[in-house]
Design an enzyme around this catalytic site. Structure first.
Site, PDB file in Angstrom:
ATOM      1  N   CYS A   1     -16.375 -32.863  37.506  1.00  9.52           N
ATOM      2  CA  CYS A   1     -16.035 -31.521  37.950  1.00  9.52           C
ATOM      3  C   CYS A   1     -16.859 -31.117  39.172  1.00  9.52           C
ATOM      4  CB  CYS A   1     -16.298 -30.546  36.801  1.00  9.52           C
ATOM      5  SG  CYS A   1     -16.224 -28.802  37.268  1.00  9.52           S
TER       6      CYS A   1
ATOM      7  N   CYS B   1      -7.866 -27.664  38.620  1.00  7.57           N
ATOM      8  CA  CYS B   1      -8.936 -27.667  37.626  1.00  7.57           C
ATOM      9  C   CYS B   1     -10.095 -28.521  38.119  1.00  7.57           C
ATOM     10  CB  CYS B   1      -8.470 -28.282  36.318  1.00  7.57           C
ATOM     11  SG  CYS B   1      -7.059 -27.471  35.610  1.00  7.57           S
TER      12      CYS B   1
HETATM   13  N1  SAH Z   1     -16.216 -24.430  32.328  1.00  4.65           N
HETATM   14  C1  SAH Z   1     -15.172 -24.208  31.419  1.00  4.65           C
HETATM   15  C2  SAH Z   1     -13.969 -23.560  32.051  1.00  4.65           C
HETATM   16  C3  SAH Z   1     -13.534 -24.007  33.428  1.00  4.65           C
HETATM   17  S1  SAH Z   1     -12.905 -25.578  33.726  1.00  4.65           S
HETATM   18  C4  SAH Z   1     -14.754 -25.458  30.754  1.00  4.65           C
HETATM   19  O1  SAH Z   1     -15.193 -26.524  31.160  1.00  4.65           O
HETATM   20  O2  SAH Z   1     -14.019 -25.378  29.782  1.00  4.65           O
HETATM   21  C5  SAH Z   1     -11.186 -25.620  33.253  1.00  4.65           C
HETATM   22  C6  SAH Z   1     -10.753 -27.011  32.765  1.00  4.65           C
HETATM   23  O3  SAH Z   1     -10.665 -27.950  33.849  1.00  4.65           O
HETATM   24  C7  SAH Z   1     -11.752 -27.602  31.790  1.00  4.65           C
HETATM   25  O4  SAH Z   1     -11.085 -28.166  30.698  1.00  4.65           O
HETATM   26  C8  SAH Z   1     -12.408 -28.659  32.627  1.00  4.65           C
HETATM   27  O5  SAH Z   1     -13.022 -29.643  31.840  1.00  4.65           O
HETATM   28  C9  SAH Z   1     -11.279 -29.163  33.463  1.00  4.65           C
HETATM   29  N2  SAH Z   1     -11.687 -29.952  34.621  1.00  4.65           N
HETATM   30  C10 SAH Z   1     -12.879 -29.971  35.246  1.00  4.65           C
HETATM   31  N3  SAH Z   1     -12.872 -30.851  36.275  1.00  4.65           N
HETATM   32  C11 SAH Z   1     -11.634 -31.385  36.297  1.00  4.65           C
HETATM   33  C12 SAH Z   1     -11.000 -32.370  37.141  1.00  4.65           C
HETATM   34  N4  SAH Z   1     -11.636 -32.938  38.157  1.00  4.65           N
HETATM   35  N5  SAH Z   1      -9.723 -32.671  36.882  1.00  4.65           N
HETATM   36  C13 SAH Z   1      -9.043 -32.084  35.870  1.00  4.65           C
HETATM   37  N6  SAH Z   1      -9.591 -31.174  35.045  1.00  4.65           N
HETATM   38  C14 SAH Z   1     -10.877 -30.828  35.251  1.00  4.65           C
HETATM   39 FE1  SF4 Z   2     -18.021 -28.725  32.962  1.00 13.22          FE
HETATM   40 FE2  SF4 Z   2     -16.430 -26.548  33.033  1.00 13.22          FE
HETATM   41 FE3  SF4 Z   2     -18.888 -26.423  34.048  1.00 13.22          FE
HETATM   42 FE4  SF4 Z   2     -17.032 -27.866  35.287  1.00 13.22          FE
HETATM   43  S1  SF4 Z   2     -17.033 -25.667  35.030  1.00 13.22           S
HETATM   44  S2  SF4 Z   2     -19.184 -28.479  34.871  1.00 13.22           S
HETATM   45  S3  SF4 Z   2     -15.858 -28.640  33.561  1.00 13.22           S
HETATM   46  S4  SF4 Z   2     -18.367 -26.786  31.919  1.00 13.22           S
END
Ligand code: SAH
Ligand code: SF4
Length: 354
Positions: free
Chosen positions: A133, A346
């Site tokens: 992420c 995302c």
């Molecule tokens: N931080 C919170 C909410 C925001 S992220 C969480 O992690 O739940 C929203 C979603 O996108 C989460 O399920 C996260 O894991 C996902 N996500 C993060 N990086 C991503 C990527 N590179 N490709 C697809 N989904 C991703």
């Molecule tokens: Fe992990 Fe959600 Fe934080 Fe990205 S925004 S680092 S997916 S917890």
């Protein structure tokens, strides 16, 4: 200066009482801010006495972080803004428009579009640090205030009203500071404020158990999504480092308790990464873990980020994974991709322009 967006209804009432203003002025001001014009300037509030307008102007503000960059996808259906906060920090917020279902009359956009969803951030950066992420890799700066969270919704509502859905899936872990996120959500659901139905709001957490427990106790029909991404601790410790604090056994126990208390279906997000978490045996392990639970799995094609060490699962394997879950009776969907080319998907949000 005092940002009215940071005040709960009760705090607003107290403020106006201290100013010897009648209580109905609170509702009047709230209507201007959240419900009518999304006003940011007291001079627009023509039904307020001039004295009150002047006092509000002198002593308070209505937070409206300016957009210092805007991007739209080629189809125009995804729009991303980079908002600049008071201390110079920046956050990204995304608007996603969904076209009408086939057969329905085509109307002018964005009004004619069936779903207008805003994806909001709760922190500048994110301390959880998931390796796939972009937000997590950029590090963590600070939590947002309730007003800064609500301001994101108001900003995008100005051009796409009425918004139909809000997803708390932008930058940050929303349950790290539960009270802050919750206060923002209350401003969104309050019929005297933004007035969005609780069922139209979804909060996604990486597995902060105390937040899941708190949400269960709040008797509101907010949707809960859990970022799962792995069926065992060994892998989840790496993909979602918060797992080291709240391992799967505890997390799943909390989720089951949540479902029992609320009778609401939980969503599990699972981003498929090539050769990492996308094997048939992992799909089967997942079905074991979710057996008998009122849930839904949302498979997410991994979005590219500059620092992610992982690749996207080929489509064939996505279908196989999906089929294994479905055969086990678990409702499973593939997330619609939106805004990938403008890095509004995302996990692609960051605090900078590029
Ligand atoms: N931080 C919170 C909410 C925001 S992220 C969480 O992690 O739940 C929203 C979603 O996108 C989460 O399920 C996260 O894991 C996902 N996500 C993060 N990086 C991503 C990527 N590179 N490709 C697809 N989904 C991703
Ligand atoms: Fe992990 Fe959600 Fe934080 Fe990205 S925004 S680092 S997916 S917890």
């Amino acid at each position: 200066m005092l940002d009215l967006l940071n005040l709960t209804k009760i705090q607003m009432r107290d403020l106006f009482a201290a100013w010897n203003e009648p209580a109905y002025r609170v509702a009047q001001v709230d209507r201007w801010i959240y419900g009518r014009e999304f006003a940011t300037d007291y001079q627009a509030m023509t039904d307020l006495p001039r004295g009150l307008r002047e006092r509000l102007t002198a002593e308070t503000i209505i937070g409206a972080p300016p957009a210092i960059a805007k991007t739209a996808s080629t189809d125009g259906l995804t729009r991303k803004v980079l908002l600049q906060l008071d201390d110079g920090q920046t956050i990204e917020t995304v608007l996603m428009l969904y076209p009408d279902a086939p057969g329905s009359p085509a109307l002018e956009e964005p009004r004619g579009l069936k779903r207008r969803t805003v994806c909001i951030s709760t922190q500048v950066g994110c301390p959880i640090g998931c390796p796939f992420c972009a937000t997590g890799q950029a590090g963590y700066i600070r939590n947002l205030t309730p007003g800064e969270i609500v301001a994101q919704v108001l900003h995008l509502a100005r051009g796409a009203s009425p918004l139909t859905n809000v997803v708390v899936m932008g930058m940050g872990e929303p349950f790290m500071k539960f009270d802050v996120t919750w206060q923002a959500i209350e401003s969104l659901t309050d019929p005297a404020r933004f007035g969005l139905g609780a069922r139209r709001i979804t909060v996604s957490t990486s597995g902060e158990i105390p937040g899941i427990e708190r949400l269960a106790r709040e008797k509101q029909q907010i949707n809960l999504a859990i970022s799962l991404h792995a069926p065992d601790d060994e892998l989840r410790d790496v993909l979602v480092p918060l797992n080291r604090k709240y391992p799967l056994r505890d997390l799943m126990r909390a989720v089951r308790a949540y479902v029992e208390q609320t009778r609401r279906r939980v969503t599990f997000e699972y981003a498929l990464m090539d050769g990492v978490n996308d094997q048939p045996w992992q799909a089967r392990a997942l079905t074991q873990m979710l057996r008998g639970l009122l849930c839904h799995v949302n498979l997410i094609p991994l979005n590219p980020t500059a620092t992610s060490p992982y690749g996207r699962t080929p489509y064939e394997r996505v279908r196989t994974f999906e089929q294994i879950l479905r055969d086990a009776g678990i409702p499973t969907t593939l997330r619609v991709e939106k805004g990938i080319e403008i890095a509004a998907g995302c996990g692609q949000l960051r605090q900078s322009k590029k």
